[in-house]
Structure formats: structure tokens, C-alpha cells
Design a protein around this motif. Structure first.
Motif, short mmCIF file in Angstrom:
data_model
loop_
_atom_site.label_atom_id
_atom_site.label_comp_id
_atom_site.label_asym_id
_atom_site.label_seq_id
_atom_site.Cartn_x
_atom_site.Cartn_y
_atom_site.Cartn_z
N HIS A 1 0.85 -1.18 0.00
CA HIS A 1 0.00 0.00 0.00
C HIS A 1 0.89 1.23 0.00
N PHE A 2 0.61 2.18 -0.91
CA PHE A 2 1.28 3.48 -0.87
C PHE A 2 0.22 4.48 -0.45
N ASP A 3 0.26 4.93 0.79
CA ASP A 3 -0.82 5.76 1.34
C ASP A 3 -2.16 5.07 1.04
N GLY A 4 -3.03 5.74 0.28
CA GLY A 4 -4.34 5.12 0.01
C GLY A 4 -4.33 4.11 -1.14
N LEU A 5 -3.23 4.05 -1.89
CA LEU A 5 -3.22 3.22 -3.10
C LEU A 5 -2.77 1.78 -2.80
N VAL A 6 -3.59 0.83 -3.24
CA VAL A 6 -3.19 -0.58 -3.09
C VAL A 6 -2.51 -0.99 -4.40
N GLY B 1 1.36 -7.71 -17.42
CA GLY B 1 0.20 -6.93 -17.00
C GLY B 1 0.33 -5.51 -17.51
N PRO B 2 -0.77 -4.76 -17.54
CA PRO B 2 -0.74 -3.40 -18.07
C PRO B 2 0.14 -2.46 -17.24
N ASN B 3 0.42 -1.30 -17.79
CA ASN B 3 1.19 -0.29 -17.04
C ASN B 3 0.49 0.00 -15.72
N GLY B 4 1.27 0.08 -14.65
CA GLY B 4 0.71 0.40 -13.34
C GLY B 4 0.05 -0.77 -12.64
N ALA B 5 0.20 -1.99 -13.18
CA ALA B 5 -0.46 -3.16 -12.58
C ALA B 5 0.18 -3.60 -11.27
N GLY B 6 1.44 -3.18 -11.05
CA GLY B 6 2.11 -3.56 -9.80
C GLY B 6 3.32 -4.47 -9.98
N LYS B 7 3.77 -4.65 -11.23
CA LYS B 7 4.85 -5.61 -11.51
C LYS B 7 6.17 -5.19 -10.85
N THR B 8 6.57 -3.94 -11.10
CA THR B 8 7.84 -3.47 -10.52
C THR B 8 7.74 -3.44 -8.99
N THR B 9 6.57 -3.14 -8.48
CA THR B 9 6.39 -3.14 -7.02
C THR B 9 6.66 -4.54 -6.45
N VAL B 10 6.24 -5.57 -7.17
CA VAL B 10 6.53 -6.95 -6.73
C VAL B 10 8.05 -7.17 -6.69
N PHE C 1 17.27 -2.93 -13.28
CA PHE C 1 16.37 -1.78 -13.13
C PHE C 1 15.78 -1.40 -14.47
N GLN C 2 14.49 -1.03 -14.41
CA GLN C 2 13.77 -0.68 -15.63
C GLN C 2 14.41 0.54 -16.29
N VAL C 3 14.72 1.53 -15.47
CA VAL C 3 15.42 2.71 -16.00
C VAL C 3 16.90 2.47 -15.76
N GLU D 1 7.97 -8.38 -18.64
CA GLU D 1 8.15 -7.95 -20.02
C GLU D 1 6.83 -7.60 -20.68
N HIS D 2 6.85 -6.55 -21.50
CA HIS D 2 5.67 -6.24 -22.32
C HIS D 2 5.80 -6.87 -23.71
N VAL D 3 7.00 -7.36 -24.03
CA VAL D 3 7.23 -7.91 -25.37
C VAL D 3 6.75 -9.37 -25.39
N1 LIG Z 1 7.07 4.54 -4.51
C1 LIG Z 1 5.78 4.69 -4.87
N2 LIG Z 1 4.99 5.60 -4.23
C2 LIG Z 1 3.69 5.75 -4.58
N3 LIG Z 1 3.08 5.03 -5.56
C3 LIG Z 1 3.82 4.12 -6.22
C4 LIG Z 1 5.20 3.91 -5.92
N4 LIG Z 1 5.68 2.93 -6.74
C5 LIG Z 1 4.65 2.57 -7.53
N5 LIG Z 1 3.53 3.27 -7.22
C6 LIG Z 1 2.21 3.11 -7.84
O1 LIG Z 1 1.87 1.76 -7.71
C7 LIG Z 1 1.20 1.29 -8.88
C8 LIG Z 1 1.95 0.12 -9.47
O2 LIG Z 1 3.17 0.60 -10.04
P1 LIG Z 1 4.26 -0.37 -10.69
O3 LIG Z 1 5.41 0.49 -11.09
O4 LIG Z 1 4.54 -1.50 -9.78
O5 LIG Z 1 3.50 -0.90 -11.98
P2 LIG Z 1 4.07 -1.74 -13.20
O6 LIG Z 1 3.12 -2.87 -13.42
O7 LIG Z 1 5.49 -2.10 -12.96
O8 LIG Z 1 3.95 -0.72 -14.41
P3 LIG Z 1 4.86 -0.51 -15.74
O9 LIG Z 1 4.52 -1.62 -16.69
O10 LIG Z 1 4.39 0.82 -16.24
O11 LIG Z 1 6.29 -0.50 -15.30
C9 LIG Z 1 1.09 2.49 -9.81
O12 LIG Z 1 -0.18 3.07 -9.62
C10 LIG Z 1 2.20 3.39 -9.33
O13 LIG Z 1 1.91 4.74 -9.61
#
Ligand SMILES: Nc1ncnc2c1ncn2[C@@H]1O[C@H](COP(=O)(O)OP(=O)(O)OP(=O)(O)O)[C@@H](O)[C@H]1O
Length: 247
Positions: free
Chosen positions: A12-17, A36-45, A84-86, A197-199
Motif C-alpha cells: 500500500h502506498f498511502d491510500g493506493l493498493v 500486465g498493463p502499465n501500473g499493474a504492480g509488476k515493478t512493485t513486486v 532496473f527498468q530505467v 516484459e511487455h514484449v
Molecule cells: N514509490 C511509490 N509511491 C507511490 N506510488 C507508487 C510507488 N511505486 C509505484 N507506485 C504506484 O503503484 C502502482 C503500481 O506501479 P508499478 O510500477 O509497480 O506498476 P508496473 O506494473 O510495474 O507498471 P509498468 O509496466 O508501467 O512499469 C502504480 O499506480 C504506481 O503509480
């Protein structure tokens, strides 16, 4: 036994799951895809596994030991490396020096001297086909070589598991095929792999299994062909044109 296992992890990032009660296993020697789509949570995992931040809830085990909440350097030393992605090579340093920095960390708990780290860097650069670039400044490399350098930095840690976060973004078809071959070679060297990967062409050619995140939740998990033909996955992520593009 799974080499890496996540059990109902959330972030959870503040209110965001960002990730919601996701479980998965990574078996020794396999290549597991995470899509998964952009913002799905992959990098967070990946960030939770690598210790960038702890899961808000849930557990992660590596070789049977809990790693959730450990610092990144400890997780690296235990045998998990990530890209790292970037891509941000250390500025002003050569390709070889960048890889040597990776070699000084990790190494499954062993400390390497500067000389040993340089030797390891040479070995890894040879492995990834960057030996002839070793004395160039890393920040002057083009995108395909930078991505390969990113892989080399991870491999220099002598990991058991590597987490590849979009190492093919920005590459052309030929470069993607080379990256696929590289990842297959890494697997054959005995390393277990999680690849984000998106490819889709790469996912299809590489992965034994794949799981899909959508709005932080796991919506599918299984053999690649099965998951890529799953109606929910097509609707949430791949879109109608997917079949035309990949069949
Ligand atoms: N450090 C952070 N603080 C607040 N919100 C975050 C943070 N890191 C990620 N998020 C949010 O968490 C959600 C998941 O992000 P994440 O980067 O894990 O997605 P992703 O699936 O890897 O996307 P992409 O394919 O674009 O890389 C997004 O809504 C993102 O804005």
C-alpha cells in the motif's frame, strides 16, 4: 521445493493498493514471466522481493528462509539480483568498472577483493558479449548495450535468482531475439529467472509459466499458451489485436 515463494504479499502506498494479496512460486531452474498493463504492480513486486521496501502484508521466502523486511544488500548477498527498468550506469565509469561494482556485492555472502571483482567482471562481460566494450564509458553506450550491461551487473553478483525488469524495452526485433537467447543461456548456466516484459514475443519464447497482474491483483497463472489465450487476460491486457500480432 520452490526457490522463491511469495505468500499473499501486498503493498500500500498511502491510500493506493499497488499490489493486493499476490502469491506465486518460482521453481528452481525455471523462467517465470510476469505481465500486465502499465501500473499493474509488476515493478512493485520486484521491489518487495529485492528489499527496496517491505510488503505491507504477506511473506516472501527464499530457499525456505523469510526475506521480507531485509535490506537490499542482504537479499543480494543471499543470492537474488535484479535489473532496473530505467538503466542508470554509474556515470564516468567504464563498462568493466560498472560490472565490477556488481561483483563486489552479492557473491552469495563471499566478499570479493577489487582484483577478484575485476576478474569476475571480465568473465561476465565475455558471457554477455560485451568484452569488446569493456573500456568504454558506460554512459556512452547505446540502449541495447546498456540493457546488456544491466544484465551483466546483475550476473556479476553470482546470483541464484535474477529478476529481469523490462530488459527488452526500446530494443528492435533483432536485439530482442539476442536478449531472448541471452536469457536462455543464463538459465542454462543454472540461474532461476523471473522476467517482467511487455514484449509478448519474448514471453512466448522464454517462459515456462506466466502470471498476470491487473490493478495489483493476480488474474491468471499457468502455462504460457493457456494464459495468453485466457479471455480475462486478453480483455484486461492484451487486447483484441493480440492474436493478429502474435499468431
Ligand atoms: N514509490 C511509490 N509511491 C507511490 N506510488 C507508487 C510507488 N511505486 C509505484 N507506485 C504506484 O503503484 C502502482 C503500481 O506501479 P508499478 O510500477 O509497480 O506498476 P508496473 O506494473 O510495474 O507498471 P509498468 O509496466 O508501467 O512499469 C502504480 O499506480 C504506481 O503509480
Amino acid at each position: 521445493m520452490a526457490i522463491l515463494q511469495a505468500n499473499r504479499i501486498s503493498k500500500h502506498f498511502d491510500g493506493l493498493v499497488a499490489v493486493n494479496k499476490v502469491s506465486f512460486v518460482l521453481n528452481p531452474g525455471e523462467i517465470l514471466g510476469l505481465i500486465g498493463p502499465n501500473g499493474a504492480g509488476k515493478t512493485t513486486v520486484v521491489n518487495m522481493i529485492a528489499g527496496v521496501y517491505p510488503p505491507t502484508e504477506g511473506e516472501i521466502h527464499f530457499k525456505g528462509k523469510p526475506i521480507h523486511g531485509l535490506k537490499p544488500y542482504r537479499i543480494g548477498r543471499m543470492g537474488i539480483a535484479r535489473t532496473f527498468q530505467v538503466v542508470k550506469p554509474f556515470p564516468g565509469m567504464t563498462v568493466k568498472e560498472n560490472v565490477a561494482v556488481g561483483a563486489m556485492f552479492g557473491a552469495r555472502g563471499k566478499r570479493r577483493s577489487a582484483k577478484e571483482a575485476m576478474e569476475k567482471a571480465e568473465e561476465v562481460l565475455e558471457f554477455v558479449g560485451l568484452a569488446d566494450q569493456k573500456d568504454r564509458r558506460a554512459d556512452q553506450l547505446g540502449v541495447a548495450f546498456r540493457k546488456r550491461l544491466e544484465m551483466a551487473k546483475a550476473l556479476a553478483m553470482s546470483p541464484d535468482v535474477v529478476l529481469f525488469d523490462e530488459v527488452m524495452a526500446g530494443l528492435n526485433f533483432g536485439e530482442i531475439d539476442q536478449a531472448v537467447q541471452m536469457i536462455q543461456k543464463i538459465r542454462h548456466s543454472g540461474i532461476t529467472i523471473l522476467v517482467i516484459e511487455h514484449v509478448m514475443r519474448a514471453i512466448k519464447n522464454l517462459c515456462d509459466r506466466v502470471f498476470v497482474l491487473h490493478h495489483g491483483e493476480k488474474i491468471a497463472d499457468g502455462p504460457v499458451e493457456e494464459v495468453l489465450n485466457d479471455e480475462n487476460v486478453i480483455k484486461a491486457y492484451l487486447g483484441k489485436r493480440f492474436k493478429e500480432l502474435t499468431h
